[in-house]
Design a protein around this motif. Structure first.
Motif, PDB file in Angstrom:
ATOM      1  N   THR A 293       8.333  10.548 -16.252  1.00  0.00           N
ATOM      2  CA  THR A 293       8.767  10.929 -14.908  1.00  0.00           C
ATOM      3  C   THR A 293       7.596  11.479 -14.121  1.00  0.00           C
ATOM      4  O   THR A 293       6.810  12.277 -14.632  1.00  0.00           O
ATOM      5  N   LYS A 294       7.475  11.065 -12.868  1.00  0.00           N
ATOM      6  CA  LYS A 294       6.434  11.576 -11.980  1.00  0.00           C
ATOM      7  C   LYS A 294       7.005  11.756 -10.588  1.00  0.00           C
ATOM      8  O   LYS A 294       7.967  11.088 -10.210  1.00  0.00           O
ATOM      9  N   MET A 295       6.405  12.675  -9.829  1.00  0.00           N
ATOM     10  CA  MET A 295       6.799  12.874  -8.442  1.00  0.00           C
ATOM     11  C   MET A 295       6.080  11.823  -7.598  1.00  0.00           C
ATOM     12  O   MET A 295       4.857  11.730  -7.601  1.00  0.00           O
ATOM     13  N   ILE A 296       6.866  11.028  -6.881  1.00  0.00           N
ATOM     14  CA  ILE A 296       6.325   9.887  -6.146  1.00  0.00           C
ATOM     15  C   ILE A 296       6.698   9.993  -4.665  1.00  0.00           C
ATOM     16  O   ILE A 296       7.837  10.306  -4.312  1.00  0.00           O
ATOM     17  N   ALA A 297       5.724   9.712  -3.794  1.00  0.00           N
ATOM     18  CA  ALA A 297       5.957   9.721  -2.352  1.00  0.00           C
ATOM     19  C   ALA A 297       6.514   8.371  -1.908  1.00  0.00           C
ATOM     20  O   ALA A 297       5.916   7.326  -2.188  1.00  0.00           O
ATOM     21  N   PHE A 298       7.656   8.398  -1.234  1.00  0.00           N
ATOM     22  CA  PHE A 298       8.276   7.192  -0.707  1.00  0.00           C
ATOM     23  C   PHE A 298       8.265   7.244   0.818  1.00  0.00           C
ATOM     24  O   PHE A 298       8.622   8.266   1.415  1.00  0.00           O
ATOM     25  N   THR A 299       7.874   6.139   1.438  1.00  0.00           N
ATOM     26  CA  THR A 299       8.009   5.994   2.878  1.00  0.00           C
ATOM     27  C   THR A 299       9.402   5.438   3.157  1.00  0.00           C
ATOM     28  O   THR A 299       9.801   4.429   2.559  1.00  0.00           O
ATOM     29  N   VAL A 300      10.137   6.094   4.026  1.00  0.00           N
ATOM     30  CA  VAL A 300      11.525   5.711   4.313  1.00  0.00           C
ATOM     31  C   VAL A 300      11.575   4.873   5.584  1.00  0.00           C
ATOM     32  O   VAL A 300      11.025   5.257   6.618  1.00  0.00           O
ATOM     33  N   VAL A 301      12.203   3.709   5.490  1.00  0.00           N
ATOM     34  CA  VAL A 301      12.344   2.831   6.644  1.00  0.00           C
ATOM     35  C   VAL A 301      13.814   2.470   6.818  1.00  0.00           C
ATOM     36  O   VAL A 301      14.571   2.393   5.857  1.00  0.00           O
ATOM     37  N   ASP A 302      14.186   2.261   8.070  1.00  0.00           N
ATOM     38  CA  ASP A 302      15.571   1.917   8.395  1.00  0.00           C
ATOM     39  C   ASP A 302      15.614   0.459   8.824  1.00  0.00           C
ATOM     40  O   ASP A 302      15.467   0.129  10.005  1.00  0.00           O
TER      41      ASP A 302
ATOM     42  N   PRO B 259       8.581   0.812  12.229  1.00  0.00           N
ATOM     43  CA  PRO B 259       8.374   2.258  12.326  1.00  0.00           C
ATOM     44  C   PRO B 259       9.051   2.996  11.179  1.00  0.00           C
ATOM     45  O   PRO B 259      10.263   2.845  10.962  1.00  0.00           O
ATOM     46  N   PRO B 260       8.307   3.798  10.425  1.00  0.00           N
ATOM     47  CA  PRO B 260       8.924   4.565   9.343  1.00  0.00           C
ATOM     48  C   PRO B 260       9.649   5.785   9.885  1.00  0.00           C
ATOM     49  O   PRO B 260       9.294   6.321  10.943  1.00  0.00           O
ATOM     50  N   LEU B 261      10.674   6.218   9.171  1.00  0.00           N
ATOM     51  CA  LEU B 261      11.388   7.437   9.553  1.00  0.00           C
ATOM     52  C   LEU B 261      10.653   8.673   9.056  1.00  0.00           C
ATOM     53  O   LEU B 261      10.765   9.748   9.643  1.00  0.00           O
ATOM     54  N   GLY B 262       9.928   8.537   7.963  1.00  0.00           N
ATOM     55  CA  GLY B 262       9.222   9.667   7.375  1.00  0.00           C
ATOM     56  C   GLY B 262       8.871   9.389   5.934  1.00  0.00           C
ATOM     57  O   GLY B 262       8.995   8.257   5.451  1.00  0.00           O
ATOM     58  N   GLN B 263       8.457  10.429   5.247  1.00  0.00           N
ATOM     59  CA  GLN B 263       8.074  10.312   3.849  1.00  0.00           C
ATOM     60  C   GLN B 263       8.739  11.416   3.045  1.00  0.00           C
ATOM     61  O   GLN B 263       8.833  12.555   3.488  1.00  0.00           O
ATOM     62  N   ILE B 264       9.192  11.077   1.846  1.00  0.00           N
ATOM     63  CA  ILE B 264       9.847  12.045   0.979  1.00  0.00           C
ATOM     64  C   ILE B 264       9.309  11.875  -0.442  1.00  0.00           C
ATOM     65  O   ILE B 264       9.073  10.755  -0.895  1.00  0.00           O
ATOM     66  N   VAL B 265       9.064  13.002  -1.111  1.00  0.00           N
ATOM     67  CA  VAL B 265       8.554  12.986  -2.472  1.00  0.00           C
ATOM     68  C   VAL B 265       9.713  13.269  -3.430  1.00  0.00           C
ATOM     69  O   VAL B 265      10.362  14.320  -3.330  1.00  0.00           O
ATOM     70  N   LEU B 266       9.983  12.316  -4.334  1.00  0.00           N
ATOM     71  CA  LEU B 266      11.123  12.412  -5.238  1.00  0.00           C
ATOM     72  C   LEU B 266      10.687  12.117  -6.673  1.00  0.00           C
ATOM     73  O   LEU B 266       9.720  11.385  -6.890  1.00  0.00           O
TER      74      LEU B 266
ATOM     75  N   SER C 202       0.811  -1.216   0.000  1.00  0.00           N
ATOM     76  CA  SER C 202       0.000   0.000   0.000  1.00  0.00           C
ATOM     77  C   SER C 202       0.847   1.269   0.000  1.00  0.00           C
ATOM     78  O   SER C 202       0.298   2.372  -0.055  1.00  0.00           O
ATOM     79  N   VAL C 203       2.157   1.124   0.080  1.00  0.00           N
ATOM     80  CA  VAL C 203       3.046   2.285   0.041  1.00  0.00           C
ATOM     81  C   VAL C 203       4.257   1.979  -0.841  1.00  0.00           C
ATOM     82  O   VAL C 203       4.595   0.819  -1.075  1.00  0.00           O
ATOM     83  N   ASN C 204       4.899   3.042  -1.309  1.00  0.00           N
ATOM     84  CA  ASN C 204       6.197   2.920  -1.974  1.00  0.00           C
ATOM     85  C   ASN C 204       7.257   3.078  -0.896  1.00  0.00           C
ATOM     86  O   ASN C 204       7.132   3.940  -0.024  1.00  0.00           O
ATOM     87  N   VAL C 205       8.278   2.269  -0.954  1.00  0.00           N
ATOM     88  CA  VAL C 205       9.284   2.260   0.112  1.00  0.00           C
ATOM     89  C   VAL C 205      10.659   2.578  -0.444  1.00  0.00           C
ATOM     90  O   VAL C 205      11.041   2.106  -1.521  1.00  0.00           O
TER      91      VAL C 205
END
Length: 228
Positions: free
Chosen positions: A145-154, A126-133, A91-94
């Motif tokens: 090319t499209k701007m995509i929201a990624f959930t960042v995990v460590d 737990p995700p660290l946050g979200q970044i749109v790239l 359900s998310v891009n990682v």
């Protein structure tokens, strides 16, 4: 035994819950607007999208038989990023923190996210946050090319990132594990990403080896919220 599997005894629905675009107030309002302003495609109202299809020619070069995952290379923020797992069950891009650290991107907002992710094993990540790239698929002239929201995990992973349902929807992309390709419309043409099956198999072998250590295998079929 009823060989035609009829009559059916009932309906089993997929349990789903949670947002795919962050848990900020702004994201919540955007979801609300989408729910209020929806449309049902009917007849002449159907969008005239480019037809994306697969045929025998798409099997050229594929090692068969196989059960390989779709693992592609795409361009994220001007970096060619290999080992991206295509997962239409997520359900998310990682984007994994180790990948983002190597990219050293600047000028993009990093938004906190508190909603944990859950995989098949049920453990919270737990995700660290979200970044749109900016994410680019394909090669010129069939490149988009499209701007995509990624959930960042460590967490440890054999992959550098995961493309989930949100990105596949934005690109109107169609994935075929059988043909080992990801196709998407580029104007009136169709672009494609081919998979390196050897890379996909090495990633899978790495996941199997690390399974007992509870690492990236839990990130397959990512979902937000315990009952998503």
């Amino acid at each position: 035994m009823n060989e035609d599997n009829h009559p059916t005894r009932g309906m089993i629905h997929m349990i789903s819950r949670g947002a795919t675009d962050g848990d900020s107030g702004r994201a919540g309002k955007a979801r609300g607007r989408r729910l209020e302003n929806f449309e049902i495609y009917r007849g002449a109202d159907l969008p005239q999208d480019t037809v994306v299809s697969f045929g025998p020619e798409d099997l050229r070069g594929i090692v068969a038989p196989h059960n390989d995952a779709l693992v592609v290379t795409a361009t994220i923020a001007n970096y060619d990023v290999a080992k991206i797992f295509v997962d239409n069950g997520s359900s998310v891009n990682v984007l994994f923190k180790s990948t983002l650290d190597q990219m050293k991107v600047e000028g993009f907002e990093f938004e906190p996210v508190s909603t944990p992710l859950y995989g098949f094993a049920g453990h919270a990540i737990p995700p660290l946050g979200q970044i749109v790239l900016p994410l680019s698929l394909g090669t010129v002239p069939r490149r988009v090319t499209k701007m995509i929201a990624f959930t960042v995990v460590d967490t440890l992973s054999e992959y550098n990132g995961i493309l989930g349902r949100p990105a596949l929807k934005d690109f109107k992309a169609v994935a075929s594990t059988y043909h080992q390709k990801l196709k998407f419309p580029v104007g009136k043409e169709v672009g494609a990403l081919c998979v390196d099956q050897m890379v996909a198999r090495r990633c899978y072998e790495g996941i199997v080896k690390e399974d007992g250590k509870k690492t990236s295998v839990e990130l397959n079929m990512i979902r937000k919220g315990r009952n998503e």
